[in-house]
Design a protein around this motif. Structure first.
Motif, PDB file in Angstrom:
ATOM      1  N   SER A 143       7.664  -0.445 -24.161  1.00 15.63           N
ATOM      2  CA  SER A 143       6.912   0.882 -24.224  1.00 15.63           C
ATOM      3  C   SER A 143       6.103   0.850 -25.487  1.00 15.63           C
ATOM      4  N   LYS A 144       6.621   0.461 -26.550  1.00 16.02           N
ATOM      5  CA  LYS A 144       5.982   0.522 -27.882  1.00 16.02           C
ATOM      6  C   LYS A 144       4.906  -0.552 -27.878  1.00 16.02           C
ATOM      7  N   LEU A 145       5.016  -1.514 -27.441  1.00 15.79           N
ATOM      8  CA  LEU A 145       3.968  -2.945 -27.238  1.00 15.79           C
ATOM      9  C   LEU A 145       2.820  -2.230 -26.382  1.00 15.79           C
ATOM     10  N   VAL A 146       3.118  -1.745 -25.467  1.00 12.88           N
ATOM     11  CA  VAL A 146       1.938  -1.300 -24.538  1.00 12.88           C
ATOM     12  C   VAL A 146       1.281   0.157 -25.338  1.00 12.88           C
ATOM     13  N   SER A 147       1.947   0.727 -25.543  1.00  9.46           N
ATOM     14  CA  SER A 147       1.178   2.111 -26.147  1.00  9.46           C
ATOM     15  C   SER A 147       0.794   1.804 -27.420  1.00  9.46           C
ATOM     16  N   PRO A 200       7.926   6.378 -17.345  1.00 11.46           N
ATOM     17  CA  PRO A 200       6.474   6.918 -16.862  1.00 11.46           C
ATOM     18  C   PRO A 200       5.536   6.664 -17.898  1.00 11.46           C
ATOM     19  N   ILE A 201       4.338   6.234 -17.688  1.00 17.87           N
ATOM     20  CA  ILE A 201       3.060   6.011 -18.699  1.00 17.87           C
ATOM     21  C   ILE A 201       1.806   6.724 -18.030  1.00 17.87           C
ATOM     22  N   GLU A 202       1.762   8.031 -18.294  1.00 19.29           N
ATOM     23  CA  GLU A 202       0.749   8.666 -17.592  1.00 19.29           C
ATOM     24  C   GLU A 202       0.632   8.567 -16.151  1.00 19.29           C
ATOM     25  N   ALA A 203      -0.170   7.882 -15.386  1.00 15.91           N
ATOM     26  CA  ALA A 203      -0.059   7.826 -13.939  1.00 15.91           C
ATOM     27  C   ALA A 203       0.725   6.657 -13.485  1.00 15.91           C
ATOM     28  N   LEU A 204       1.062   5.732 -14.636  1.00 20.09           N
ATOM     29  CA  LEU A 204       1.582   4.337 -14.292  1.00 20.09           C
ATOM     30  C   LEU A 204       3.321   4.490 -14.481  1.00 20.09           C
ATOM     31  N   TYR A 205       3.832   3.245 -14.182  1.00 23.64           N
ATOM     32  CA  TYR A 205       5.128   3.116 -14.500  1.00 23.64           C
ATOM     33  C   TYR A 205       5.371   1.958 -15.307  1.00 23.64           C
ATOM     34  N   LEU A 206       6.175   1.769 -16.415  1.00 21.93           N
ATOM     35  CA  LEU A 206       6.587   0.426 -16.921  1.00 21.93           C
ATOM     36  C   LEU A 206       8.105   0.192 -16.478  1.00 21.93           C
ATOM     37  N   LEU A 207       8.112  -1.004 -15.888  1.00 26.04           N
ATOM     38  CA  LEU A 207       9.240  -1.062 -14.884  1.00 26.04           C
ATOM     39  C   LEU A 207       9.916  -2.284 -15.371  1.00 26.04           C
ATOM     40  N   LEU A 208      11.219  -2.470 -15.516  1.00 20.75           N
ATOM     41  CA  LEU A 208      11.937  -3.586 -15.648  1.00 20.75           C
ATOM     42  C   LEU A 208      12.913  -3.720 -14.442  1.00 20.75           C
ATOM     43  N   PRO A 238      -6.547  -2.421 -17.634  1.00 24.84           N
ATOM     44  CA  PRO A 238      -5.430  -3.197 -18.127  1.00 24.84           C
ATOM     45  C   PRO A 238      -5.570  -4.609 -17.631  1.00 24.84           C
ATOM     46  N   ILE A 239      -6.321  -4.855 -16.267  1.00 23.40           N
ATOM     47  CA  ILE A 239      -6.417  -6.227 -15.783  1.00 23.40           C
ATOM     48  C   ILE A 239      -7.228  -6.988 -16.551  1.00 23.40           C
ATOM     49  N   LEU A 240      -8.114  -6.478 -17.585  1.00 24.35           N
ATOM     50  CA  LEU A 240      -8.760  -7.317 -18.593  1.00 24.35           C
ATOM     51  C   LEU A 240      -7.959  -7.695 -19.808  1.00 24.35           C
ATOM     52  N   TYR A 241      -6.910  -7.156 -19.810  1.00 24.69           N
ATOM     53  CA  TYR A 241      -5.855  -7.591 -20.846  1.00 24.69           C
ATOM     54  C   TYR A 241      -4.570  -8.016 -20.422  1.00 24.69           C
ATOM     55  N   ALA A 242      -4.551  -8.530 -19.246  1.00 23.00           N
ATOM     56  CA  ALA A 242      -3.283  -8.983 -18.216  1.00 23.00           C
ATOM     57  C   ALA A 242      -2.747 -10.186 -19.341  1.00 23.00           C
ATOM     58  N   PHE A 243      -3.476 -10.805 -19.733  1.00 23.84           N
ATOM     59  CA  PHE A 243      -2.759 -12.108 -20.481  1.00 23.84           C
ATOM     60  C   PHE A 243      -2.322 -11.507 -21.881  1.00 23.84           C
ATOM     61  N   ASP A 244      -2.937 -11.003 -22.321  1.00 26.46           N
ATOM     62  CA  ASP A 244      -2.519 -10.338 -23.836  1.00 26.46           C
ATOM     63  C   ASP A 244      -1.193  -9.480 -23.596  1.00 26.46           C
ATOM     64  N   VAL A 292       7.712  -4.575 -33.307  1.00 26.63           N
ATOM     65  CA  VAL A 292       6.272  -4.366 -32.848  1.00 26.63           C
ATOM     66  C   VAL A 292       5.393  -5.241 -33.459  1.00 26.63           C
ATOM     67  N   THR A 293       5.605  -5.190 -34.933  1.00 26.89           N
ATOM     68  CA  THR A 293       4.645  -5.669 -35.809  1.00 26.89           C
ATOM     69  C   THR A 293       4.632  -7.400 -35.673  1.00 26.89           C
ATOM     70  N   GLN A 294       6.005  -7.909 -35.498  1.00 30.28           N
ATOM     71  CA  GLN A 294       6.187  -9.050 -35.426  1.00 30.28           C
ATOM     72  C   GLN A 294       5.507  -9.770 -34.151  1.00 30.28           C
ATOM     73  N   VAL A 295       5.683  -9.209 -33.102  1.00 26.82           N
ATOM     74  CA  VAL A 295       5.030  -9.446 -31.868  1.00 26.82           C
ATOM     75  C   VAL A 295       3.491  -9.462 -32.251  1.00 26.82           C
ATOM     76  N   ARG A 296       2.944  -8.556 -32.691  1.00 27.07           N
ATOM     77  CA  ARG A 296       1.443  -8.627 -33.006  1.00 27.07           C
ATOM     78  C   ARG A 296       0.994  -9.789 -33.750  1.00 27.07           C
ATOM     79  N   GLN A 297       1.903 -10.112 -35.073  1.00 26.31           N
ATOM     80  CA  GLN A 297       1.723 -11.173 -35.929  1.00 26.31           C
ATOM     81  C   GLN A 297       1.822 -12.349 -35.060  1.00 26.31           C
ATOM     82  N   TYR A 298       2.883 -12.666 -34.201  1.00 26.28           N
ATOM     83  CA  TYR A 298       3.135 -13.843 -33.532  1.00 26.28           C
ATOM     84  C   TYR A 298       1.692 -14.175 -32.227  1.00 26.28           C
ATOM     85  N   CYS A 299       1.140 -13.222 -31.669  1.00 26.13           N
ATOM     86  CA  CYS A 299       0.291 -13.094 -30.920  1.00 26.13           C
ATOM     87  C   CYS A 299      -1.027 -13.435 -31.684  1.00 26.13           C
ATOM     88  N   GLU A 300      -1.460 -12.994 -32.593  1.00 24.19           N
ATOM     89  CA  GLU A 300      -2.823 -13.251 -33.237  1.00 24.19           C
ATOM     90  C   GLU A 300      -2.582 -14.317 -34.458  1.00 24.19           C
TER      91      GLU A 300
END
Length: 514
Positions: free
Chosen positions: A97-101, A70-78, A111-117, A136-144
């Motif tokens: 969960s760490k990436l989203v938070s 659970p993430i507030e009123a949402l679910y992060l689901l696999l 979140p739909i504005l950042y769907a592709f991110d 998480v740090t590596q994923v940020r560096q790869y995306c940016e």
């Protein structure tokens, strides 16, 4: 596949493209071919299975497993298959969960504005349904991460847009400016990969940021390959050829250009964070005979250092290693060999000189291990093909020794030319068929004490048994045979020793079953 889909959904599980914390599914990334009706059905069934007041983080149906948080009123689901490892699924869920938070996008904005991110971040964390070994740090560096080639391309295109405005004479001046831009970027690559310590190791030449920036701002650098002044017409011909190639690119034609090795090597290397970074690496060259026995078993190792600041280069390195038969060391010519042989300390012959600093690894020590026993082979693979009627049954098994935990194991089996994928009947792990190379890849994420042996069975049309060889094997490990490690950094000047990190890995260079 292990992970079928990664999603952020609302309480109801409905899929829509409007943001409402109580009823919307915000974004979903599928890692297998799956229709929208199918994924909507899985999401719709999820809220009914969760219930209230339960402390579990997963639920199962007849076909799939839901792993959620659970993430507030949402679910992060696999959504995974039931054959997947629940511990690996939970680790993947924690990473997402760490990436989203950490991005904090779902909590504050739509979140739909950042769907592709989010989708790009999910793709960096999960590949082909399996979790990547990233943080998480590596994923940020790869995306940016930005591209020097893209910046150069924009500068060149902008110069060509401004060229017609200056007339014929100005056009040649613009060409000259293009040469300066390309030369500046070439100098950047040369400076970051230059070598000078001995003949090939990189000692004695460090990256000079100030001189590099002054070159890119104005004065064109002097080049040994620059043409003489009398060859201006030849220079114009070269520029017209470049214009012709650029026009072909603009029309959609694919132009294959030669890439500089320095640009290729610079990709994928993360910037160091500590003043001193030590890299210890061993490469395996192993040949296993299909009928049993080992044809070749050779190990080559290297120790390299990367120092960011020159003040931290006045150091010596205390080294330890395992006492193993057949191990021989070779130091760089500028290293004090007597000091290393007597005290196992790596230091320069001239203690007043610092180790070179910059963004390149500098090789200090090499070693080789020969005459290893067959029982020490990290992974043995046996292949048993047999023809029965109109089919060929192939059984493959692996056995791993207890010395190492192997990561990202891939066993590539060549197959005869097929019209369709082979029929895999049983497998411990995952498989993928590459129709272009006609190769079946058997991948195991981790081989440890829980799965030291495994097997796979598949069926193909009748074929000669020699077609399934040679089998190539790839893997990595976090420890080495020699167990070479740096136990301490000894400063040669007053003050505390600089902080250092070690990166140790065992990789395969040429590992085959013939």
């Amino acid at each position: 596949m292990v992970v079928l889909a990664a999603s952020i959904i609302g309480k109801s599980g409905k899929l829509s493209f409007s943001y409402s914390c109580s009823s919307a599914a915000l974004v979903s990334r599928q890692f297998v071919d799956m229709s929208r009706i199918r994924i909507e059905g899985l999401f719709a069934a999820f809220p009914k299975l969760v219930g209230t007041g339960k402390q579990h983080t997963f639920v199962e149906t007849e076909n799939v497993r839901y792993v959620y948080q659970p993430i507030e009123a949402l679910y992060l689901l696999l959504v995974t298959n039931k054959q997947s490892n629940i511990l690996e699924d939970l680790e993947t869920l924690r990473l997402l969960s760490k990436l989203v938070s950490s991005s904090d996008l779902v909590m504050k904005f739509s979140p739909i504005l950042y769907a592709f991110d989010l989708i790009f971040a999910f793709d960096e964390a999960i590949s082909l349904g399996n979790k990547e070994n990233v943080t998480v740090t590596q994923v940020r560096q790869y995306c940016e991460m930005e591209s020097h080639e893209e910046r150069l391309h924009k500068l060149v295109m902008q110069s060509k847009i401004n060229e017609p405005k200056t007339g014929e004479k100005g056009g040649f001046m613009s060409m000259s400016s293009l040469d300066r831009i390309e030369s500046s970027f070439n100098d950047m690559s040369i400076s970051s990969n230059g070598s000078g310590f001995g003949s090939a190791s990189g000692f004695g030449l460090s990256t000079d940021t100030e001189s590099l920036s002054s070159k890119t701002k104005g004065r064109p650098p002097t080049s040994a390959n620059a043409p003489p002044k009398g060859l201006g017409m030849k220079l114009g011909k070269t520029q017209r050829t470049n214009q012709f190639l650029e026009s072909l690119k603009a029309e959609g034609e694919v132009i294959i250009e030669e890439l500089k090795p320095s640009a290729i090597q610079s990709k994928g290397s993360l910037p160091p964070t500590d003043p001193v970074t030590l890299t210890i690496e061993e490469k395996l060259n192993v040949t296993i005979k299909r009928d049993g026995g080992v044809g070749a078993f050779d190990i080559h190792g290297t120790l390299a250092v990367q120092i960011l600041k020159q003040d931290d280069g006045f150091i010596q390195l205390q080294v330890e290693n395992r006492d193993i038969h057949g191990l021989s060391f070779r130091t760089h010519p500028n290293i004090n060999k007597e000091l290393f042989n007597n005290e196992h300390i790596i230091g320069l012959k001239d203690p007043k000189r610092p180790f070179p600093c910059g963004q390149n690894d500098v090789g200090l020590l090499k070693w080789r291990i020969q005459g290893m026993d067959e029982a020490a082979v990290p992974l043995t693979v046996n292949c048993w093909p047999s023809v029965s009627g109109n089919e060929t049954f192939v059984n493959i098994e692996y056995e791993a020794c207890e010395l190492f935990d192997l990561h990202n194991v891939v066993i590539s089996v060549p197959l005869p030319a097929l019209r369709e994928s082979p029929g895999v009947r049983q497998i411990d792990g995952e498989w993928r068929y590459d129709p272009r190379s006609s190769t079946l890849e058997w991948s195991v994420l981790l081989i440890d004490s829980s799965n030291r042996s495994g097997s796979m069975e598949f069926v193909v049309p009748p074929a000669d048994t020699s077609v399934f060889f040679p089998i190539s094997v790839r893997f990595t490990a976090a420890s080495t045979f020699s167990d070479v490690k740096v136990t301490g950094v000894l400063p040669l000047q007053e003050g505390p020793p600089p902080k250092f990190t070690q990166r140790t890995q065992l990789i395969t260079d040429n590992y085959q079953v013939i």
